[in-house]
Scaffold this motif. Structure first.
Motif, PDB file in Angstrom:
ATOM      1  N   VAL A   1       0.844  -1.191   0.000  1.00 23.12           N
ATOM      2  CA  VAL A   1       0.000   0.000   0.000  1.00 23.12           C
ATOM      3  C   VAL A   1       0.880   1.242   0.000  1.00 23.12           C
TER       4      VAL A   1
ATOM      5  N   GLU B   1       2.543   1.424  -3.277  1.00 20.33           N
ATOM      6  CA  GLU B   1       1.563   1.514  -4.371  1.00 20.33           C
ATOM      7  C   GLU B   1       1.946   0.594  -5.524  1.00 20.33           C
TER       8      GLU B   1
ATOM      9  N   TRP C   1      -5.196   0.958  -8.541  1.00 15.21           N
ATOM     10  CA  TRP C   1      -3.936   0.541  -7.941  1.00 15.21           C
ATOM     11  C   TRP C   1      -3.091  -0.114  -9.028  1.00 15.21           C
TER      12      TRP C   1
END
Ligand SMILES: CCCCCCCCCCCCCCCC(=O)SCCNC(=O)CCNC(=O)[C@H](O)C(C)(C)COP(=O)(O)OP(=O)(O)OC[C@H]1O[C@@H](n2cnc3c(N)ncnc32)[C@H](O)[C@@H]1OP(=O)(O)O
Length: 135
Positions: A47, A50, A129
């Motif tokens: 996260v 990314e 994403w």
């Protein structure tokens, strides 16, 4: 095992308390359960980075017995990137801040299509994403 993880800047931190369900030797967490926590912690760095990626390998050093029913903390950080290769590390610490286990993991960046191989719909949150995916 009630693992809770959160992003704190470029570090992932969390808390976990192992119980009888993760027992290996009496009163001590199974190494596979400990490894799961470390793998989950480094995976959560994706996260921060990314970047969709998967564990290619993970090496775990078990430094001390991980006792059941004792709150532990876990922290993970990225140590480097070489093309698709993400070098990630995590530590599990007991209440005295003694490192009981630590891991070095190699993740490989993948296209989101990699996850479609599971045959399940991907979470909506993942749609934007993957700007850093290899393809
Ligand atoms: C916006 C909000 C977002 C929210 C977001 C939330 C987070 C949401 C996370 C979702 C994600 C969860 C992920 C969790 C972590 C798992 O639990 S993942 C599950 C466990 N892992 C797997 O299932 C992976 C299975 N393995 C594979 O799919 C493939 O082997 C891999 C890892 C993709 C590699 O295959 P490949 O892409 O064909 O790579 P390949 O060309 O063979 O090798 C590329 C390079 O890596 C090296 N390499 C490959 N494998 C290895 C290895 N095992 N050891 C060392 N080197 C290796 C090769 O030698 C090669 O090196 P170079 O020659 O380039 O120097």
């Amino acid at each position: 095992m009630g693992l809770r993880l959160r992003v704190d800047g470029d570090v992932v931190r969390g808390e976990v308390t192992f119980d009888r369900r993760q027992q290996g030797a009496p009163g001590i967490a199974h190494g596979g359960a400990v490894t799961t926590v470390l793998d989950d912690a480094v995976a959560s760095l994706l996260v921060v980075l990314e970047t969709p990626a998967v564990t290619a390998n993970i090496h775990v050093d078990f430094r001390a017995p991980t006792l059941l029913h004792h709150p532990m903390t876990v922290e993970a950080r990225a140590t480097g990137r070489d093309g698709r290769k993400l070098h990630l590390t995590a530590r599990l610490l007991d209440e005295r801040a003694t490192v009981v286990a630590e891991a070095q993991a190699l993740f490989l960046a993948v296209d989101l299509e990699h996850f479609a191989k599971g045959g399940e719909a991907l979470p909506e949150a993942w749609s934007g994403w993957g700007a850093n995916a290899p393809g």
